[in-house]
Design an enzyme around this catalytic site. Structure first.
Site: not given
Length: 897
Positions: A140, A565
């Site tokens: 990532h 999120k």
């Protein structure tokens, strides 16, 4: 005698002075004085001698683009060096604690805890047999530093270690410092910003570096320490395999079209070559030790048979070896073993088929040595190598494949359309039935090597599964035997992967299943529907057979990033906690062993924080002994770049997992008072509502775009994967990493604490008791860890700096959102301090000292960044400087996303 020659203050002071000298020599006295003005102005405000930060604005208003670039480089380089100084201090603390017997979470403490709790040998053996820890390195895009820069920093770190730990003459010390000087000069002259986006192969090489240069050697040391500690308290207990390293770098296709089958093939090939070379070197070194005279020892029948088998297998090489090493049987054996390693990767016969054969040979040597009274030789030289082979196999790190479930659904629809099926039009039950029947029948439905007229996306999916069969044949099943499915929402999403693997020949039920299929549950609907999803699978005839072929172990991945999120930190953590317990109940009902895969990021809002505390805070029901978790971005370098810190991290993981497993055996179901559960439900409903209301308020996305450097971050060459899933500007579409990265840059780490206060306050306003919250904090590891992690994000937030970013937004947006954020922050601070009964947010003193040391140096970078963001037209040099401020702030905050 002192273990060390230096202190962190000395390192910081001297490295800072050295950088100042390099800066002046490489640029100009004026540039040096500008940096000094900014530094002293920032310090003056922080220590209270300057009433405002206006001097910082005044300086930047007068700077030209070239001077701005020098400032950004100076402070960025400063943090790179100071991070090395703090890394060295961590090593000092570990060595001192070990020397004085006061190291917390040590393996000595682990075994002492078990023995003081009257755990007998049988119990300890069961605990160790159950434990398997699988750190999984991802690609990532959160590592902001270039590989070249990291290499130079490691060289400086090695010299600092020598200065600190070696007894040197004054001349030797001067020579080492001269090297540091030269390396800092070279670092200054090296571009900090990548001129191209890294490719997946670059990311795979980055992960490989830590495995090859740190973890390969450290693992043997950790095992040796544990074996020595266990043998003293429990002489009858054997230490089994406890670690296995895995990687997504080069194999994670989700959202990254650049991870092709060719990239995965190259990664597998390179990793095998690297680990085989490590073994060859180790066997060569062992040959220098095992020079025993065969006329003076009895090697034993088992060793003789093993050597004879090699001679028969490699007669020509055997004759040469016997001539070279007459009467030295161990050296003869080791030379033949090296030859067998050489032949693993070429067409000549006689090579090792798998790493188990290498283990058998090493065990034959170990047994022979022990019968000749050379047990210490085995313990010192052979056993660590055995542990390395057992841990790293012939693959270095096993690869996990991953893709989004929509990719599989779409590929199957297109492929089956040619066979007369309308898969897209089927409902869930129809899909499950079709896939199950196709898996169970002997004849394949699809020819993956010739998929026909399908889209590029479908062709990539089908070709990947076709290549999977080739990869397992060439590199072994264990080299690439896991497939994770992002955004799993239905049982069919799992069966689709089973179906494609079956069509590829990777699965042949009921006898063989070469794949662990891992649903990634990351949305609220998926987590709440876990019983429906997993229960349907466990009752499915085809999936039941596949699980049985994998020893009835079901790996389930939990997504921390997107859950946070979507829901905010408090609600996300509670949802994950509850659903982990729910998953444990489901797997227990079906007599399946669960291995949770925690998709944690480096930041608090993405599941980060101290790993050992997180492991100890897991619900007892979920602690089966096996655990898997992601290691991402700059967290990999922080944990594994330095050998001693890497060893310490592995030791802490092992301590936490052993103790957690033992606790779970004593108390299989965690006793959480219903009053606490009700309190959490109430708090989290309110917290989720507040968080979603903020994100869904008209104008918030615009505020986020204007009050953070998200547009700059999206253009950074951090990783090979795009920053958003579709390129649209919505919070939902934006990946969790740039979402967190942007807020971290603006020093308003909103994802780590926003809505926490709203949840806590709603509970109190509804008649809740502060004393209950304090009791929960004191006695419940989950609640304590959640609040402590939020406290860390609150402590790292600086609303005065965040206000500078808020001023970048349109006035009406600023007035609409920044006061709301400020109120939530302040209420959060007050409530966390009250509940934890502390006067400071940070529990760890060293972290507070680090923040105090760093803040005055991060401030000038933040002000330069906002100064540049205000400009509507930037020159190419200013654009480059702006990108460099992002990297500098990331280094100063020691965090990106």
């Amino acid at each position: 005698m002192s273990l060390h020659n230096r202190t962190v203050r000395q390192d910081v002071r001297e490295l800072g002075a050295l950088l100042g000298n390099v800066l002046e020599a490489q640029t100009s006295t004026d540039a040096f004085e500008t940096v000094e003005e900014l530094r002293t102005a920032a310090i003056a405000y922080r220590d209270g001698s300057e009433p405002s930060r206006q001097p910082l604005h005044d300086i930047y208003d007068e700077l030209d683009p070239e001077s701005e670039s020098v400032v950004a480089r100076a402070f960025t380089t400063y943090f790179e060096l100071i991070n090395l100084a703090e890394e060295r201090e961590r090593v000092r603390a570990v060595r001192k604690g070990s020397q004085e017997g006061e190291l917390e979470d040590s393996l000595d403490e682990t075994i002492a805890t078990l023995s003081s709790g009257d755990a007998d040998s049988e119990t300890v053996q069961q605990v160790l047999d159950d434990v398997l820890i699988e750190p999984t390195f991802t690609a990532h895009p959160t590592e902001a530093r270039r590989k070249t820069v990291k290499a130079k920093l490691r060289s400086i770190a090695d010299d600092l270690e020598a200065l600190d730990e070696r007894r040197t003459t004054e001349q030797e010390a001067d020579q080492l410092w001269d090297r540091v000087d030269a390396e800092v000069t070279s670092l200054w002259q090296t571009p900090q910003v990548r001129n191209r986006r890294p490719e997946p192969t670059d990311e795979a090489r980055n992960v490989q570096w830590y495995l090859e240069n740190t973890l390969f050697d450290v693992v043997g040391e950790v095992y040796s320490e544990l074996e020595e500690t266990v043998s003293e308290a429990y002489p009858d207990v054997d230490v089994p395999k406890l670690f296995e390293f895995r990687s997504w770098a080069g194999s994670d296709r989700d959202g990254n079209p650049f991870v092709t089958p060719e990239v995965t093939t190259e990664t597998l090939e390179r990793q095998r070559s690297v680990v085989l070379a490590k073994y060859r070197t180790a066997l060569k070194r062992l040959s220098g030790v095992l020079s025993q005279d065969g006329n003076r020892i009895d090697v034993g029948e088992a060793f003789e048979e093993s050597l004879a088998a090699d001679r028969e297998r490699l007669p020509v090489v055997a004759d040469e070896t016997e001539e070279r090493y007459p009467d030295e049987p161990y050296r003869q054996k080791l030379k033949l073993m090296r030859e067998r390693l050489d032949r693993v990767e070429d067409v000549r016969p006689g090579g090792y088929e798998n790493h188990d054969e290498l283990i058998d040979d090493l065990e034959a040597i170990a047994t022979s040595l022990e019968r000749n009274g050379a047990g210490k030789v085995v313990e010192t030289f052979v056993q660590p190598l055995l542990r390395q082979v057992d841990t790293f196999g012939f693959s270095l790190a096993s690869l996990d494949l991953r893709d989004h479930r929509e990719m599989h659904t779409g590929a199957i629809h297109e492929a089956l359309e040619a066979e007369g099926f309308d898969y897209q039009a089927m409902d869930e039950d129809e899909r499950v039935e079709l896939l199950t029947d196709a898996i169970l029948q002997d004849e394949p439905v699809l020819d993956l090597s010739e998929p026909g007229d399908v889209s590029d996306d479908a062709e990539r999916v089908l070709r990947r599964f076709d290549k999977l069969a080739d990869w397992q044949r060439e590199y072994g099943v264990g080299a690439i035997d896991t497939y994770a499915i992002s955004m799993t929402e239905e049982p069919s999403h799992v069966l689709e992967v089973l179906f494609l693997a079956d069509q590829a020949g990777v699965i042949s039920l009921p006898d063989h299943c070469g794949l662990d299929i891992v649903p990634l549950l990351e949305t609220e609907s998926a987590l709440n529907g876990a019983r429906r999803i997993m229960g349907t699978l466990f009752e499915n005839e085809a999936y039941e057979q596949a699980l049985a072929a994998r020893n009835d172990v079901q790996e389930i991945m939990l997504g921390y990033s997107d859950s946070n999120k979507e829901n905010g930190v408090l609600a996300a953590n509670w949802d994950l906690y509850k659903n982990q317990r729910r998953l444990a109940d489901i797997t227990d009902d079906f007599d399946v062993t669960m291995r949770l895969f925690h998709g944690r990021g480096g930041s608090i809002s993405r599941g980060g924080g101290p790993m050992n505390q997180a492991m100890l805070a897991l619900p007892n029901e979920t602690v089966t002994g096996q655990i898997k978790f992601t290691e991402q971005g700059e967290a990999i370098a922080e944990k594994y770049a330095n050998r001693r810190i890497a060893e310490r991290n592995l030791e802490q993981m092992l301590d936490a997992q052993i103790r957690s497993r033992h606790n779970a055996m004593l108390e299989p179901e965690e006793d959480v008072p219903e009053e606490w559960v009700d309190a959490m439900d109430l708090m989290c409903d309110a917290a989720r509502a507040e968080y979603r209301d903020l994100l869904n308020t008209d104008g918030f996305v615009s505020y986020f775009e204007q009050a953070t450097p998200i547009t700059v971050i999206e253009d950074l060459n951090l990783g090979s994967r795009p920053a958003s899933r579709s390129g649209e500007r919505t919070v939902e579409d934006l990946r969790a990493i740039p979402w967190v990265f942007s807020w971290t840059q603006s020093r308003c780490i909103l994802p780590g604490w926003y809505s926490l206060a709203s949840g806590l306050q709603d509970y109190l306003d509804d008649g809740g008791d502060r004393e209950t919250l304090k009791e929960m904090y004191e006695s419940w590891p989950f609640f304590r860890t959640t609040l402590d992690n939020a406290a860390l994000s609150l402590a790292r937030t600086d609303l005065e700096i965040a206000a500078e970013y808020a001023d970048l937004a349109e006035a009406d947006l600023r007035e609409q959102f920044f006061p709301r954020v400020t109120d939530e922050y302040q209420n959060g601070v007050d409530l966390v301090l009250d509940i934890s009964e502390r006067d400071k947010l940070l529990k760890r003193e060293w972290l507070g000292e680090s923040l105090k040391r760093r803040n005055p140096y991060v401030d000038p970078l933040n002000f330069l960044q906002t100064h540049l963001l205000k400009q509507t037209h930037r020159t190419p040099e200013e654009e480059k400087t702006l990108r460099l401020t992002v990297k500098g702030i990331a280094a100063g905050m020691k965090n990106t996303g």
